[in-house]
Design a protein around this motif. Structure first.
Motif, short mmCIF file in Angstrom:
data_model
loop_
_atom_site.label_atom_id
_atom_site.label_comp_id
_atom_site.label_asym_id
_atom_site.label_seq_id
_atom_site.Cartn_x
_atom_site.Cartn_y
_atom_site.Cartn_z
N MET A 1 1.36 4.48 -3.23
CA MET A 1 1.28 4.48 -1.79
C MET A 1 -0.17 4.67 -1.39
N LYS A 9 0.78 5.32 5.91
CA LYS A 9 0.98 4.89 4.53
C LYS A 9 1.13 3.37 4.46
N LYS A 11 2.29 0.28 1.91
CA LYS A 11 3.07 0.04 0.70
C LYS A 11 2.23 -0.71 -0.31
N SER A 12 2.41 -0.38 -1.57
CA SER A 12 1.83 -1.22 -2.61
C SER A 12 2.71 -2.46 -2.72
N SER A 14 4.27 -3.72 -5.17
CA SER A 14 5.51 -3.49 -5.93
C SER A 14 6.57 -2.78 -5.09
N GLU A 15 6.17 -2.12 -4.02
CA GLU A 15 7.11 -1.43 -3.13
C GLU A 15 7.60 -2.31 -1.99
N MET A 16 6.99 -3.47 -1.81
CA MET A 16 7.36 -4.38 -0.72
C MET A 16 8.63 -5.15 -1.08
N THR A 17 9.34 -5.56 -0.03
CA THR A 17 10.48 -6.45 -0.25
C THR A 17 9.94 -7.84 -0.53
N LYS A 91 4.59 -9.12 -8.02
CA LYS A 91 5.08 -7.73 -8.03
C LYS A 91 5.04 -7.15 -9.43
#
Length: 94
Positions: A1, A9, A11-12, A14-17, A91
């Motif tokens: 993060m 914050k 998102k990185s 890999s954290e995104m949809t 990702k």
């Protein structure tokens, strides 16, 4: 993060949809391939649907690598056929 200048914050990747990543890569794909936004969908085939050729693909991979600060294993490139494949590679390697 990560945090932006306002303390919010971020998102990185890999954290995104998948849709969030699509929204980030769509401008690059439309620009490089001369497409309309509506043509770049999650399940569009890069070659058959979007008219990408081998040179386009390599240029896209370089540009995305610079945008997202990653490198894709050249052997993994062969498995990327659709936009969703491209998103999953971003990702995975980010």
């Amino acid at each position: 993060m990560f945090f932006n200048l306002f303390g919010k914050k971020n998102k990185s990747v890999s954290e995104m949809t998948d849709r969030e990543v699509l929204d980030k890569i769509r401008p690059l794909l439309t620009s490089m391939l001369g497409l309309e936004d509506s043509e770049v969908t999650l399940y569009a085939h890069l070659y058959n649907d979007l008219g990408c050729d081998e040179l386009d693909f390599k240029e896209i991979m370089i540009a995305l690598g610079e945008q997202f600060n990653y490198g894709v294993d050249p052997a993994a490139d062969k498995g990327i056929k659709t936009v969703i494949d491209l998103i999953h590679a971003i990702k995975r390697y980010n």
